[in-house]
Write a protein that holds these residues in place. Structure first.
Motif, PDB file in Angstrom:
ATOM      1  N   GLY A 253       3.137  -2.032   4.793  1.00  0.00           N
ATOM      2  CA  GLY A 253       2.840  -1.260   5.990  1.00  0.00           C
ATOM      3  C   GLY A 253       3.213  -1.945   7.273  1.00  0.00           C
ATOM      4  N   ASN A 254       4.214  -2.831   7.196  1.00  0.00           N
ATOM      5  CA  ASN A 254       4.602  -3.576   8.400  1.00  0.00           C
ATOM      6  C   ASN A 254       6.018  -3.258   8.839  1.00  0.00           C
ATOM      7  OD1 ASN A 254       6.025  -4.719   6.334  1.00  0.00           O
ATOM      8  ND2 ASN A 254       5.703  -6.823   6.981  1.00  0.00           N
ATOM      9  N   ASP A 255       6.475  -2.016   8.596  1.00  0.00           N
ATOM     10  CA  ASP A 255       7.831  -1.594   8.972  1.00  0.00           C
ATOM     11  C   ASP A 255       8.896  -2.162   8.049  1.00  0.00           C
ATOM     12  OD1 ASP A 255       7.886  -1.078  12.585  1.00  0.00           O
ATOM     13  OD2 ASP A 255       7.963   0.319  10.902  1.00  0.00           O
ATOM     14  N   LYS A 256       8.513  -2.765   6.967  1.00  0.00           N
ATOM     15  CA  LYS A 256       9.490  -3.378   6.076  1.00  0.00           C
ATOM     16  C   LYS A 256       9.208  -2.926   4.657  1.00  0.00           C
ATOM     17  CE  LYS A 256      11.015  -8.052   4.927  1.00  0.00           C
ATOM     18  NZ  LYS A 256      10.905  -9.467   5.335  1.00  0.00           N
ATOM     19  N   ILE A 257      10.215  -2.388   3.971  1.00  0.00           N
ATOM     20  CA  ILE A 257      10.018  -2.076   2.563  1.00  0.00           C
ATOM     21  C   ILE A 257      10.972  -2.931   1.740  1.00  0.00           C
ATOM     22  CG2 ILE A 257       9.247   0.266   3.079  1.00  0.00           C
ATOM     23  CD1 ILE A 257      11.790   1.344   1.900  1.00  0.00           C
TER      24      ILE A 257
ATOM     25  N   SER B 247       5.843  -1.498   0.166  1.00  0.00           N
ATOM     26  CA  SER B 247       5.652  -1.896   1.562  1.00  0.00           C
ATOM     27  C   SER B 247       4.202  -2.290   1.792  1.00  0.00           C
ATOM     28  CB  SER B 247       6.024  -0.732   2.491  1.00  0.00           C
ATOM     29  OG  SER B 247       5.647  -1.024   3.819  1.00  0.00           O
TER      30      SER B 247
ATOM     31  N   ARG C 237       0.741   6.438  -2.109  1.00  0.00           N
ATOM     32  CA  ARG C 237       0.008   5.428  -1.345  1.00  0.00           C
ATOM     33  C   ARG C 237      -1.076   4.842  -2.237  1.00  0.00           C
ATOM     34  NH1 ARG C 237       0.511   7.059   5.023  1.00  0.00           N
ATOM     35  NH2 ARG C 237       2.446   8.229   4.779  1.00  0.00           N
TER      36      ARG C 237
ATOM     37  N   ASN D  94       0.799  -1.223   0.000  1.00  0.00           N
ATOM     38  CA  ASN D  94       0.000   0.000   0.000  1.00  0.00           C
ATOM     39  C   ASN D  94       0.835   1.278   0.000  1.00  0.00           C
ATOM     40  OD1 ASN D  94       1.007   0.090   2.582  1.00  0.00           O
ATOM     41  ND2 ASN D  94      -0.913  -0.480   3.570  1.00  0.00           N
ATOM     42  N   TYR D  95       2.152   1.116  -0.115  1.00  0.00           N
ATOM     43  CA  TYR D  95       3.014   2.298  -0.081  1.00  0.00           C
ATOM     44  C   TYR D  95       4.188   2.060  -1.019  1.00  0.00           C
ATOM     45  CZ  TYR D  95       6.361   5.715   1.738  1.00  0.00           C
ATOM     46  OH  TYR D  95       7.276   6.736   1.869  1.00  0.00           O
TER      47      TYR D  95
END
Lengths: 113, 111
Positions: free
Chosen positions: B95-99, B93, B51, B31-32
């Motif tokens: 949206g879980n702190d990981k890209i 990402s 986004r 989503n990012y």
């Protein structure tokens, strides 16, 4: 202050040495990250701290040990590294976390001899 | 897990022309989508992001488009200048702190 500051900028260490990389941000960002980048490759995630707690460890060897003493500081302790660990180590921070809007530090170029 | 493919790996463009870099992602939950520019010997810098609730975003000469159905997004640079020469990374990402980064595109602006 809109910077992520990393020290040292360059580090040469032997395989039996112990050293630490430091990262500091004063933007109130709640998430901090360590990345490793080899030449001509994208950054590779190592660790994520969210609200000072380790939230992601990407199966990094135990010779790399992260530490987050407070919300502004992030350390990476190095011990018994191998020559293949030579790389640019980047710290990043993010206000919201979740991967949004990273600010990267300028990195520490590490050479293991 | 998420996988991000980026093309081309190298792109040479005449100064003043446009450059387009394309990325595809595998995880429909992404989503990012940020884009980073990295000049030689320097840190990656975020140049634009989008986004998933938006199809297009523009900032001066830089624009990003997102096609969620096809799971691809693109960076467009118009009126290219010598200082645009760099490596560009796309990323995604969930949206879980990981890209997850793409492999990068080395952009050369020719005089």
């Amino acid at each position: 202050d809109t910077e992520v500051t990393q020290t040292p900028k360059h580090l040469v260490m032997g395989m039996t040495n112990k050293k630490s990389l430091k990262c500091e941000q004063h933007m109130g960002h709640r998430a901090m990250y360590w990345y490793k980048q080899k030449a001509k490759k994208p950054p590779e995630l190592m660790f994520v701290y969210s609200y000072e707690k380790l939230s992601i460890n990407e199966s990094v060897p135990s010779r790399f040990s992260p530490e987050c003493p407070n919300s502004s500081l992030l350390n990476l302790h190095l011990h018994a590294l191998q020559p293949e660990d030579s790389a640019l180590y980047l710290c990043a921070s993010s206000q919201e976390g979740r991967g949004y809007g990273y600010t990267f530090g300028s990195g520490t170029r590490l050479t293991v001899v | 897990g998420e996988n991000v493919e980026q093309h081309p790996s190298t792109l040479s463009v005449q100064e003043g022309d446009s450059a387009v870099i394309k990325c595809t992602y595998s995880d429909s939950a992404s989503n990012y989508f940020p884009w980073y520019k990295q000049e030689l010997g320097k840190r990656p810098q975020l140049i634009i992001d989008i986004r998933s609730n938006v199809g297009e975003k523009k900032d001066q000469r830089i624009a990003v488009t997102l096609n969620k159905t096809a799971k691809h997004f693109s960076l467009h640079i118009t009126e290219t200048q010598p200082e645009d020469s760099a490596v560009y990374f796309c990323a995604a990402s969930i949206g879980n702190d990981k890209i997850i980064f793409g492999k990068g595109t080395r952009l050369h602006i020719l005089p």
